[in-house]
Design an enzyme around this catalytic site. Structure first.
Site, PDB file in Angstrom:
ATOM      1  N   ASN A 259       1.332   3.371  -2.903  1.00 41.33           N
ATOM      2  CA  ASN A 259       1.912   3.759  -4.203  1.00 41.33           C
ATOM      3  C   ASN A 259       1.472   5.166  -4.606  1.00 41.33           C
ATOM      4  O   ASN A 259       2.281   5.969  -5.078  1.00 41.33           O
ATOM      5  CB  ASN A 259       1.453   2.791  -5.301  1.00 41.33           C
ATOM      6  CG  ASN A 259       2.033   1.408  -5.136  1.00 41.33           C
ATOM      7  OD1 ASN A 259       2.883   1.203  -4.273  1.00 41.33           O
ATOM      8  ND2 ASN A 259       1.585   0.466  -5.945  1.00 41.33           N
ATOM      9  N   GLY A 260       0.183   5.445  -4.431  1.00 37.04           N
ATOM     10  CA  GLY A 260      -0.372   6.738  -4.844  1.00 37.04           C
ATOM     11  C   GLY A 260       0.230   7.874  -4.035  1.00 37.04           C
ATOM     12  O   GLY A 260       0.638   8.906  -4.591  1.00 37.04           O
TER      13      GLY A 260
ATOM     14  N   ASP B 284       0.827  -1.214   0.000  1.00 36.35           N
ATOM     15  CA  ASP B 284       0.000   0.000   0.000  1.00 36.35           C
ATOM     16  C   ASP B 284       0.860   1.262   0.000  1.00 36.35           C
ATOM     17  O   ASP B 284       1.965   1.267   0.538  1.00 36.35           O
ATOM     18  CB  ASP B 284      -0.930  -0.031   1.225  1.00 36.35           C
ATOM     19  CG  ASP B 284      -2.109   0.904   1.059  1.00 36.35           C
ATOM     20  OD1 ASP B 284      -2.360   1.375  -0.074  1.00 36.35           O
ATOM     21  OD2 ASP B 284      -2.789   1.175   2.071  1.00 36.35           O
TER      22      ASP B 284
ATOM     23  N   ARG C 147      -5.013  -2.023   8.674  1.00 35.90           N
ATOM     24  CA  ARG C 147      -6.240  -2.784   8.423  1.00 35.90           C
ATOM     25  C   ARG C 147      -5.928  -3.847   7.383  1.00 35.90           C
ATOM     26  O   ARG C 147      -4.888  -3.811   6.722  1.00 35.90           O
ATOM     27  CB  ARG C 147      -7.370  -1.866   7.956  1.00 35.90           C
ATOM     28  CG  ARG C 147      -7.039  -1.042   6.714  1.00 35.90           C
ATOM     29  CD  ARG C 147      -8.231  -0.221   6.228  1.00 35.90           C
ATOM     30  NE  ARG C 147      -7.822   0.727   5.209  1.00 35.90           N
ATOM     31  CZ  ARG C 147      -7.535   2.012   5.427  1.00 35.90           C
ATOM     32  NH1 ARG C 147      -7.628   2.516   6.633  1.00 35.90           N
ATOM     33  NH2 ARG C 147      -7.155   2.792   4.432  1.00 35.90           N
TER      34      ARG C 147
ATOM     35  N   ASN D  63     -10.913  -2.546  -5.539  1.00 35.57           N
ATOM     36  CA  ASN D  63     -10.125  -1.591  -6.319  1.00 35.57           C
ATOM     37  C   ASN D  63     -10.760  -1.218  -7.661  1.00 35.57           C
ATOM     38  O   ASN D  63     -10.337  -0.258  -8.310  1.00 35.57           O
ATOM     39  CB  ASN D  63      -8.683  -2.096  -6.534  1.00 35.57           C
ATOM     40  CG  ASN D  63      -7.827  -2.029  -5.283  1.00 35.57           C
ATOM     41  OD1 ASN D  63      -6.942  -2.852  -5.057  1.00 35.57           O
ATOM     42  ND2 ASN D  63      -8.056  -1.021  -4.455  1.00 35.57           N
TER      43      ASN D  63
HETATM   44  C1  IPE Z   1      -5.412  -2.744  -0.357  1.00 33.40           C
HETATM   45  O1  IPE Z   1      -5.051  -1.416  -0.530  1.00 33.40           O
HETATM   46  C2  IPE Z   1      -5.363  -3.451  -1.659  1.00 33.40           C
HETATM   47  C3  IPE Z   1      -4.035  -3.623  -2.261  1.00 33.40           C
HETATM   48  C4  IPE Z   1      -2.913  -3.269  -1.717  1.00 33.40           C
HETATM   49  C5  IPE Z   1      -4.023  -4.249  -3.539  1.00 33.40           C
HETATM   50  P1  IPE Z   1      -6.134  -0.276  -0.686  1.00 33.40           P
HETATM   51  O2  IPE Z   1      -5.388   1.006  -0.811  1.00 33.40           O
HETATM   52  O3  IPE Z   1      -7.067  -0.613  -1.780  1.00 33.40           O
HETATM   53  O4  IPE Z   1      -6.915  -0.375   0.689  1.00 33.40           O
HETATM   54  P2  IPE Z   1      -7.829   0.691   1.443  1.00 33.40           P
HETATM   55  O5  IPE Z   1      -8.854   1.162   0.468  1.00 33.40           O
HETATM   56  O6  IPE Z   1      -6.925   1.799   1.874  1.00 33.40           O
HETATM   57  O7  IPE Z   1      -8.392  -0.059   2.594  1.00 33.40           O
HETATM   58  C1  IPE Z   2      -1.457   0.187  -3.450  1.00 36.60           C
HETATM   59  O1  IPE Z   2      -1.214   1.544  -3.455  1.00 36.60           O
HETATM   60  C2  IPE Z   2      -1.621  -0.394  -4.822  1.00 36.60           C
HETATM   61  C3  IPE Z   2      -2.981  -0.830  -5.158  1.00 36.60           C
HETATM   62  C4  IPE Z   2      -3.993  -0.824  -4.325  1.00 36.60           C
HETATM   63  C5  IPE Z   2      -3.192  -1.311  -6.498  1.00 36.60           C
HETATM   64  P1  IPE Z   2      -2.389   2.572  -3.517  1.00 36.60           P
HETATM   65  O2  IPE Z   2      -2.734   2.845  -4.947  1.00 36.60           O
HETATM   66  O3  IPE Z   2      -3.529   2.135  -2.674  1.00 36.60           O
HETATM   67  O4  IPE Z   2      -1.731   3.862  -2.898  1.00 36.60           O
HETATM   68  P2  IPE Z   2      -2.390   4.878  -1.871  1.00 36.60           P
HETATM   69  O5  IPE Z   2      -2.886   4.056  -0.726  1.00 36.60           O
HETATM   70  O6  IPE Z   2      -3.498   5.557  -2.588  1.00 36.60           O
HETATM   71  O7  IPE Z   2      -1.276   5.784  -1.497  1.00 36.60           O
HETATM   72 MG    MG Z   3      -4.023   2.366  -0.742  1.00 37.86          MG
END
Ligand code: IPE
Ligand code: IPE
Ligand code: MG
Length: 261
Positions: free
Chosen positions: A27-28, A25, A198, A73
């Site tokens: 990346n964004g 988690d 979580r 997702n």
């Molecule tokens: C969990 O991350 C799913 C993956 C890492 C693939 P999310 O970023 O989707 O989870 P939430 O929405 O913060 O719970």
């Molecule tokens: C996890 O990083 C990758 C996937 C869920 C595919 P996120 O894309 O959830 O990154 P944040 O949580 O928004 O920083």
């Molecule tokens: Mg995330």
């Protein structure tokens, strides 16, 4: 090419987790911090996963399970979802040969039928090609949701009951575990990056007795040093599985020895 790395001195090779799971988690947020588009974080995240897989293999870990895309997702903007699907496909194409040569057995967990057909094709190819490899199991969760996985297992078992193959009373925990995508293999250690604490619908059944380590690092920054730290934390934990702690057991043994002396 990647440099082979040996298990750090301060890690006890006898207590290395056999199966590690990661919720990749952040990346964004990693990309946001750098004023980059979110997808740049996903691209860097994929590189990090590739390196972690090699590290796990080098350090004698038997299985790595990575959460790449959840059933939730799909709620994300289409552009991001599409980018991820193409990224998975490209990574598989690019890395399959190297993974095969390194003895990686690739498997996917999740409902793959909802994925783009071209990606499904690459996935099937990777699974078939690497089916007999034994260096490390690499399970990638794509369109994975634990509740849907458990529901599916219930449906399959209910069907067997309906057909008279088993009675309701004969349904066991082992039978349920075998009907899950993971087929009875539970992680010893779960790591979630990015500060969130979580499970986000990941391996709810399988994590019943897993040690969890949460780190604030964003996934694209999760390097070998971070992984090393997580293993040290894991090795300090006392896994009791409901039993009394070692200290209590030791005390009991002493008392018994004193009585029989
Ligand atoms: C969990 O991350 C799913 C993956 C890492 C693939 P999310 O970023 O989707 O989870 P939430 O929405 O913060 O719970
Ligand atoms: C996890 O990083 C990758 C996937 C869920 C595919 P996120 O894309 O959830 O990154 P944040 O949580 O928004 O920083
Ligand atoms: Mg995330």
């Amino acid at each position: 090419m990647h440099a082979y790395s040996v298990l750090p001195d301060d890690i006890n090779p006898l207590c290395v987790p056999k199966h590690v799971a990661v919720i990749m988690d952040g990346n964004g947020r990693w990309a946001n911090q750098r004023c980059l588009p979110r997808v740049a974080g996903h691209r860097q995240g994929a590189r990090v996963l590739k390196d972690l897989l090699r590290c796990c293999k080098d350090w004698g870990i038997e299985a790595l399970t990575a959460y790449a895309f959840s059933t939730e997702n799909w709620k994300r903007p289409t552009t991001e979802v599409d980018f991820l699907m193409v990224l998975f496909e490209k990574m598989l194409k690019k890395e399959l040969m190297a993974m095969h040569q390194e003895g990686v057995r690739v498997r996917f967990i999740g409902d793959l039928s909802a994925l783009p057909p071209i990606l499904q094709k690459e996935m099937n190819l990777a699974v078939e090609e690497t089916a007999n490899n034994t260096a490390i199991d690499f399970n990638v969760a794509v369109n994975y949701g634990s509740r849907s996985e458990i529901t599916m297992a219930c449906q399959q078992i209910a069907q067997k009951v309906e057909q008279g193959a088993v009675t309701a009373c004969e349904v066991t925990e082992d039978m349920i575990a075998e009907h899950l995508y993971t087929q009875g293999s539970d992680p010893d250690l779960l790591i979630r990056t990015s500060g969130e604490q979580r499970l986000s619908n990941f391996l709810l059944w399988q994590l019943a007795y897993t040690e969890m380590v949460f780190t604030d690092a964003f996934w694209p920054d999760f390097d070998r040093a971070q992984f090393h730290r997580a293993l040290l934390i894991y090795q300090r934990r006392d896994r009791r599985f409901g039993n009394a702690s070692d200290a209590v057991l030791l005390q009991k043994a002493k008392e018994k020895a004193a009585l029989t002396a």
